[in-house]
Structure formats: C-alpha cells, structure tokens
Design an enzyme around this catalytic site. Structure first.
Site, short mmCIF file in Angstrom:
data_model
loop_
_atom_site.label_atom_id
_atom_site.label_comp_id
_atom_site.label_asym_id
_atom_site.label_seq_id
_atom_site.Cartn_x
_atom_site.Cartn_y
_atom_site.Cartn_z
N HIS A 283 -33.98 0.97 100.83
CA HIS A 283 -34.93 0.01 101.36
C HIS A 283 -35.15 0.23 102.86
O HIS A 283 -34.20 0.54 103.59
CB HIS A 283 -34.42 -1.42 101.15
N CYS A 332 -40.45 3.37 102.28
CA CYS A 332 -41.78 2.84 102.61
C CYS A 332 -41.95 2.67 104.12
O CYS A 332 -40.97 2.61 104.86
CB CYS A 332 -42.01 1.50 101.93
#
Length: 655
Positions: A283, A332
């Site tokens: 993450h 991301c």
C-alpha cells in the site's frame, strides 16, 4: 472297503487382515475427504483413527470424513474383542491453499492441474526450477519430460536443476496421473543463455564495486485489506537480481519501525561505486511529488508517522555516493483530495545516476491480477521479463513500459513512468570489480551474510535408534522453513512420524483465511518430500535464540504402543534476526536521534491504496486506492522540511 469322503473345512480367520488401506490424497483447503479402511477378522471389528500426533476421539468407523484444513498423516487401528489389532498404512492428506478455479463442482478425484509450469530464461550455471501442482484422489504421480523424453529421476511436482548447461534447454512438460486418469501440463520452453563474462568486456565497460538490493513486500495488513501479489513478486525478483550478481535481502510484512531499521541497514551496505536497488510492493500513495509507503501496522486512518518517504530513501542512498541508485515502486500514486495544490516534484540531489521506476504515472493506480493461478503485479510481471537484459537500466524500463501499455487489462488505466539523472549508460547487469579486499567490503560482506546464512543441517539420534535430519531453507530473509526427515529407523520401531515446533513460537502469518496463497506454493517448491515442515515467519521480531523442538512419534514393535521422544536444536538468531530490527532499550539521546531518522523517512500522511482480491475471476485486475480528507490546506514545497506535513487522513476502500 468303503469310506466317507471328508467335507471341505472352512478356514477361520483368527487374526485381523486389512484388505484395503486408506490412500493418500492431495486436495484444496476445506475440501471434504473420506479415508476408508476395510478389514477381515473374527467377530465384530472396531476402528480408531489417529493423526501423527493425536487420537481422533469419536472417529471409530471404518470411514473417516474430514474437512481438510492442514496437511496431516492419518492411520487407523482395527481391533476385535480378543484384543487383536492391526494398524493400516499411513495416509497423507496434503492440503494446498492455492487457486482452485476450474475444479469441477462434482469432482471425483481425477488429477486436476492447478498450477502449470512457466517458460523460463535462465543463465547458464544457475538454477532452473519448474513447478506444476495438481489435486487428486489418490495423490497424483508426476513424470517430467524434456523434448518428448522422460526424465526418469524427475518424478515430483517440482523439477529443479541446480547448475544448468546448454543441454538443459528445450521444451518441458509433465504427466500427472492416478488410478482414475492421466493429464498433461502445457509444454513450456526453457532457454539457457550465456552469462556475461567479465574478461570479454571491453576495457571501457562500466563496473560496480558491489551490488546490493533491498526488497520489501507488505501484504498482511492489520487494519486494511490484505494483498496477494507481493509474495511472488518479491521472491521472483530476488532470484533474478541474484542472477545479476546482487546481494539481496528480501523481507515481507514489516511494521513502520522495522521498515525504517531495514532501510538504515541497507544504506549502511552502500558505498562509493556500489549499485543500490530498493524495491517495494504494498500500500502507498503520492502527494506533492513525494511517494509514501505504508507499514503493515498502520492504523485506519493512516497518519504521517505510519509512512516511509521514498524520496528520503533515495537521499540516504545518494549520501553513500553510490555509482547507481535505483528505486522501483509497484504501488499506486493516487491522491484523492481534489482541493490540494498539484504535486510539485522535489529535485533530485546533485550526484546523479539515480533512477525511479514507477508502476504507474502520477495520480493513477497500479493493478495486480491472477496470472495462471499466480498473483502478480502487472508492472513487476513485465519487469521480471526484461530485468536480465544487459542494456542501460532506463532502456530496460522503457521496454517494460511498452509491454505494459499493450496489456488489454490495464490499457488506459496504468502506464509506467521513469525519472532519472543518469550520466552514464549503466546497466543492472554491469559486472562487479573490486579494488582489493577493503575494510568496507569486509563489513558489507559480513552484514549481508548474517541476513542470508542458513542454520546448519543437523542429524539427531534418538534413544530408540531412529535418526532424524533437520534442514533449513529460506523463502525470504525473514521467512525460514525447517524440514524434518526420518533417515533411519530403529530396530524396534515402526510407523515413525515427526512434528516440529519452535520456542519462542513464531506465528505463521501467511496461513489462514484471507491470507495469500502464494506462500504455500513457495513452500512446496522448496520441499523435497520431508516428513514434516515448519514455516517460521517474521524473524525480524526475534529477540532471543530460536529453538526448534523435534518430536518423534513411533510404534514400539513389542508393546504396540505409540511413544514419543523429543530433542531440541538451537539455531540462534537466523537470517535477518541478526540485524535486530526491533526497538531496544536506548538512552534518551539515542531515542531522539532515531526519532529524527524515522521522521526523515516518514513525512506526510496516508498510504498506498490497497490492492484487492478479484471478485470477478482470475483475469480481472484489482487495484490499490485511497480516499483522503484534508483538515489543513497544503502549500507547495519543492524541498520538504522535517515538519512540513499537513494533517491528512487516508481511508482505504474496495471497488
């Protein structure tokens, strides 16, 4: 003379004879399995089932039906009213927690191939590993073929050749069969390429004094959705970098404190002329031109102190005056606070030869997919296909970008971005040439070896005369697997089994519902049919010597009783445990210094948006997203100060 002919006598069975033994099976997790035993004897026969280490209370029928959770050995004792008894043969219920898509609803036990072998390009002299996995009742038999010819010594689910030569290239496939049916895997090509020979390079070829890589994959989050891809992505990239001559430390599931400590150790291994590479999958997010990585213990919502700032990692690498500093991020870069001022890119330091390889472009998401039963980040998938090339590192990343842009699953959604300050055509395949045995090289070598050196193989002789071998394999620098194998049996023993445990107990955080299936597939890659395995995860948390307890269970031939003997093996602080990444008692000054370092690694908030398990099948990509709400407006800053972070919160959610 007359006489009567005697009638045929009926032969009475006075002892118990088992006419049908239970068979070993290989099934997916939670599959219902029935083990059966059939016996003949005098009177009414009774049954009692056992595992290798306990009696199954209430399991007193000829058929035992279980819901398979873990790999175990089972045996049945058959006895009569005269106290005669006989044990069946042992049956192994092998449980694979891997992708079972495509398994028929009314599956009858015929071989079902869950994992096909993959094409390989291997440098000559290095290791080749091909693997296929199949469910079956009974357990399937494997036979490997190369170029249509059977490899008679390759009859396991994993084909491994330690030192490849040119003759090992060709087309490979595997036959998988049991009494019900025979199935064949897809044929795959194995290409053996010549290694780069340093004495054939032109005199002006660029070289490194050493090559060091730190790979971190975070997947099992305490407060956020778990990921799948980092296990195989980190493992496969580590193997490829080792082929390129890198000293690799690969770590899974680190807290913020452990990430900071690991990065500090990594930068200590760097020096003038060294190539340094940092890779992260997990993450994360980007804001104001800076990228942030989220630890597995991050709360919900994320806060600034839960993140590691990537640009600070690069700064630490550059301060060591490396010849090449590469950071690869499969994460991301999405920021959801639309009121924020657009990102300002922080300038790189003046030393140059730095490379950032981003899985996706700014303000976009990175995806992972199920690829043939294996979870993989799409960026890392194409990175691994090209990373062995000898071209300039940015050219390699450009080919990764081109391949990814053609992938229909992410076309228009994800695009690789490359940023660099290369002043020379340096390649990850550049050879290592040292200027003699220096003190710095000696220290790097000792530190790296401590994080990668396996405990020695042990032979244990038990009082009953049974000899057990305990060996070890490292899946990652903080994941150790212990194997126990019965080498010789004693004169008065039979039905020997072994169980392993550790002190202190090391939780296997990769098992259980919702966890990544990939770790179990790696475990079966490294095993060579041992009698017992024990996976020891999170070695970075170990604060004392690790003891492996070996319990030997056997049946005494005279008394017919099950007995247990135990021994312990002290393996010290294995692998990355020797780095002591946990926080120890410190003086106030040391704590302040470490706190400042931690702050320098983690300025700003939020995290990488989470990867998700696909809900629509194996071909649908899933992404890492974050929804953020800012309490304080952000001001543009090209050079971050130690306390320039705003009060931002990040909430991970699924689509």
């Amino acid at each position: 003379m007359t006489g009567s002919r005697p009638n045929p006598c009926r032969i009475m069975i006075r002892e118990i004879v088992i006419v049908r033994h239970p068979v070993s099976v290989c099934v997916p997790v939670n599959h219902q399995v029935t083990l059966s035993v059939r016996a003949e004897g005098t009177g009414i026969l009774k049954y009692q089932w056992f595992t290798s280490d306990e009696e199954l209370r209430g399991s007193t029928e000829a058929d035992l039906t279980i819901k398979a959770k873990d790999t175990k050995l089972y045996v049945c004792r058959v006895h009569d009213h005269r106290a005669n008894y006989e044990f069946s043969e042992w049956a192994k219920v092998k449980v694979l927690d891997i992708d079972k898509s495509g398994l028929p609803v009314h599956w009858q036990g015929e071989p079902h191939i869950a994992v096909n072998p993959k094409p390989q390009t291997v440098r000559q002299g290095t290791k080749l590993t091909l693997r296929c996995t199949a469910f079956g009742i009974p357990t399937p038999h494997y036979q490997w073929y190369r170029n249509g010819q059977p490899l008679l010594d390759k009859t396991g689910d994993t084909l491994q050749i330690d030192h490849t030569t040119a003759e090992h290239g060709g087309s490979y496939l595997c036959s998988i069969s049991n009494v019900l049916e025979e199935r064949w895997t897809e044929a795959v090509d194995v290409d053996i390429v010549l290694p780069v020979l340093t004495d054939q390079l032109p005199p002006a070829a660029l070289t490194a004094t050493d090559k060091v890589a730190l790979l971190i994959g975070n997947l099992n989050y305490t407060n956020h959705p778990n990921l799948m891809a980092p296990v195989m992505d980190v493992h496969e990239l580590a193997n490829l970098l080792q082929q390129l001559g890198f000293r690799v430390v690969s770590l899974l599931d680190l807290t913020k404190e452990e990430m900071v400590a690991a990065i500090e150790k990594f930068t200590q291994l760097l020096d003038r002329g060294v190539y340094g590479l940092f890779y992260y999958a997990g993450h994360g997010y980007e804001h104001a031109g800076r990228n942030y990585l989220v630890a597995v213990d991050a709360p919900q919502p994320y806060r600034p102190e839960n993140c590691v700032c990537v640009q600070r990692v690069m700064l630490s690498m550059q301060k060591r005056r490396t010849a090449l500093s590469v950071i690869l991020l499969d994460t991301c870069r999405k920021w959801y606070n639309q009121d924020c001022i657009p990102s300002g890119i922080m300038p790189l330091g003046p030393t140059g030869n730095t490379v950032y390889g981003y899985a996706t472009c700014e303000d976009a998401e990175a995806f992972e997919v199920q690829d043939g039963g294996k979870s993989t980040g799409i960026f890392t998938k194409y990175l691994n296909e090209h990373i062995l090339q000898t071209d300039k590192v940015t050219h390699v990343l450009e080919r990764v970008s081109e391949d990814l842009s053609r992938d229909p699953l992410v076309r228009g959604k994800q695009g690789v971005e490359i940023k660099h300050t290369l002043k020379e055509a340096r390649s990850l395949a550049d050879p290592v040439r040292t200027a003699g045995h220096t003190r710095e090289l000696h220290l790097r070598d000792a530190c790296w070896k401590r994080a990668n050196e396996l405990p020695r193989k042990k032979r244990l002789m038990f009082l009953c005369g049974v000899e057990v071998e305990v060996s070890f394999s490292a899946l990652f620098s903080n994941v150790l697997v212990a194997f126990a194998t019965v080498k010789t049996t004693g004169p008065r023993t039979q039905d020997c089994t072994v169980t392993l445990s550790s002190k202190p107990p090391m939780e296997d955080i990769f098992s259980g519902p919702g966890r990544s299936d990939e770790m179990d597939s790696l475990l079966f890659k490294t095993s060579d049919n041992p009698d017992c395995t024990l996976r020891l995860c999170g070695l970075q948390k170990l604060k004392e010597s690790l003891l492996i307890k070996v319990d030997l269970h056997y049946t005494h031939k005279d008394s017919k009783l099950r007995q247990t003997e135990s021994q312990q093996v002290d393996i010290g602080e294995p692998l990355v445990a020797s780095w002591k990444l946990y926080r120890r008692n410190q003086t106030t000054a040391t704590k302040k210094q470490e706190g400042a370092c931690a702050q320098s690694m983690g300025n700003i908030s939020s995290s990488k948006p989470p990867l998700h398990h696909s809900q629509a099948g194996p071909c649908r990509p899933f992404t890492r997203k974050a929804v953020c709400a800012a309490k304080v407006a952000v001001t543009r800053s090209n050079e971050p100060e130690e306390n320039d972070e705003t009060e931002l919160h990040c909430f991970a959610h699924r689509h």
